[in-house]
Design an enzyme around this catalytic site. Structure first.
Site, short mmCIF file in Angstrom:
data_model
loop_
_atom_site.label_atom_id
_atom_site.label_comp_id
_atom_site.label_asym_id
_atom_site.label_seq_id
_atom_site.Cartn_x
_atom_site.Cartn_y
_atom_site.Cartn_z
N CYS A 121 26.74 -17.54 73.64
CA CYS A 121 26.72 -16.58 74.37
C CYS A 121 27.46 -15.45 74.34
O CYS A 121 27.31 -14.34 75.21
CB CYS A 121 26.74 -17.08 75.93
N HIS A 264 28.04 -10.99 80.83
CA HIS A 264 27.01 -12.09 80.62
C HIS A 264 26.42 -12.78 81.87
O HIS A 264 27.21 -12.85 82.75
CB HIS A 264 27.71 -13.18 79.58
N ASN A 294 19.75 -16.77 82.13
CA ASN A 294 20.45 -16.87 81.27
C ASN A 294 20.15 -16.71 79.88
O ASN A 294 19.47 -17.81 79.43
CB ASN A 294 21.75 -17.95 81.31
#
Ligand code: COA
Length: 341
Positions: A121, A264, A294
């Protein structure tokens, strides 16, 4: 790409952003029919209401291509002018060839070097840092950085603690050389880090060279994301604040100088906690997790593209991007938004 070092010392500028989300929307109501969960639980604990999922015939390169083509259109850039294409992904089409070579071919980026990077990520911020280094060393003048994921392919759809979180999508940015740029313009800097001692907190246990998919005893769930949610939550809230603070201090800036935090999108509670600690007010925080979920390395460029589309970013605005994820890895970047006019 063909270049010699040290010929020029330009600054790197972020001149465009675009995204692509697959059409199919998976709602919390549908998830209620798949695992023991509720819309209320998912919204309250994660901030997610729905997310996009790739069609059966779409792979990561297809999503990346959608974002890349939109970026070329919006920046009026020819694919043939790209020197380098970096794709940050943890869900490549294949172990090899790299997904970036597939996308470069489809785009017609015939002069571009192409590679994938995997920092999970944090991958997009890592990719941006690599693009900046290539541009500022004189090795490349136009670099496309894409974050693209089809996490739906590595999610265990029987595991309610993870399947409600992850989703698919792609975002792309253009980084260009600027020979005239003043200090304080363009890409300002990065704080990147890794702590492999947290490798087991978020991982796919099998399917790599340590435990190949065909090894004895490998179950389907071993080929999917496994996560210690609470520990990852604790790591994420801490590292977002620490990484951003270290970077701002190094740059001689404070959060008052930041026009927009682009974090994020892992969990709205993580974002809210970090923004409060950094003393960045909610109106300066980009949050689109409610309808995107996500999307790992795609999440920051997808969120930035949406903020730009909605007119929430002005030329010259200082963006603070912060990512974190499996590895463990993290990365913060300070960048001015300087779109092509
Ligand atoms: N629906 C309903 N209940 C669920 C659930 C779901 N989808 N997922 C977990 N639960 C249950 C758990 O089983 C647990 O039940 P128990 O108390 O009976 O054991 C309860 O909810 C609380 O679980 P817990 O893990 O403590 O919840 P939480 O408040 O920490 O939220 C996460 C779970 C995953 C949302 C949260 O830990 C998180 O977001 N962590 C970070 C994840 C992340 O960002 N990962 C990606 C990093 S890039």
């Amino acid at each position: 790409m063909l270049a010699l070092t040290g010929r020029t010392r330009p600054r790197a500028r972020l001149t465009g952003v675009a995204s692509y989300l697959p059409e199919r929307v998976l709602t919390n109501a549908e998830l209620e029919t798949m695992v023991d969960t509720t819309d209320k639980w998912i919204r309250e604990r994660t901030g997610i209401s729905e997310r996009h999922i790739a069609a059966d015939d779409q792979a990561t390169s297809d999503l990346a291509l959608g974002a890349a083509q939109a970026l070329l259109r919006s920046t009026r850039t020819s694919a043939a002018d790209l020197d380098l294409l970096i794709i940050a992904t943890t869900t490549p089409d294949h172990i090899f060839p790299p997904t970036a070579t597939l996308v470069a071919d489809q785009l017609g980026a015939t002069s571009a070097a192409a590679l994938d990077i995997n920092a999970v990520c944090s991958g997009f911020v890592y990719g941006l840092a690599h693009a900046t280094g290539m541009v500022e060393s004189g090795l490349a003048r136009k670099v496309m950085v894409i974050g693209a994921e089809t996490l739906s392919r590595i999610v265990d759809w029987n595991d309610r603690s993870t399947c409600v979180l992850f989703a698919d999508g792609a975002g792309a940015v253009l980084i260009e050389a600027d020979d005239e740029g003043d200090p304080g313009s363009g890409v300002i800097g990065f704080e990147l880090g890794a702590d492999g001692s947290g490798k087991d907190l978020l991982c796919i246990p099998a399917g790599g060279s340590r435990r190949p998919a065909r090894s004895e005893g490998v179950e389907p769930a071993d080929l999917c994301i496994q996560m210690a949610g609470r520990e990852v939550f604790r790591f994420a809230t801490g590292i977002m604040v620490e990484s951003a603070t270290r970077l701002l201090q190094e740059a001689g800036l404070t959060t008052d100088d930041v026009d927009l935090l682009v974090p994020h999108q892992a969990n709205s509670r993580i974002i809210q906690h970090a923004a409060e600690k950094l003393e960045i007010p909610p109106e300066k925080v980009v949050t689109n997790i409610d309808h995107v979920g996500n999307t790992s390395s795609a999440s920051i460029p997808v969120a930035l593209a949406e903020a730009v589309e909605q007119g929430n970013v002005a030329p010259g605005d200082l963006l603070l991007m912060v990512g974190f994820g499996a590895g463990l890895t993290w990365g913060a970047g300070l960048v001015r938004w300087e779109p092509r006019t």
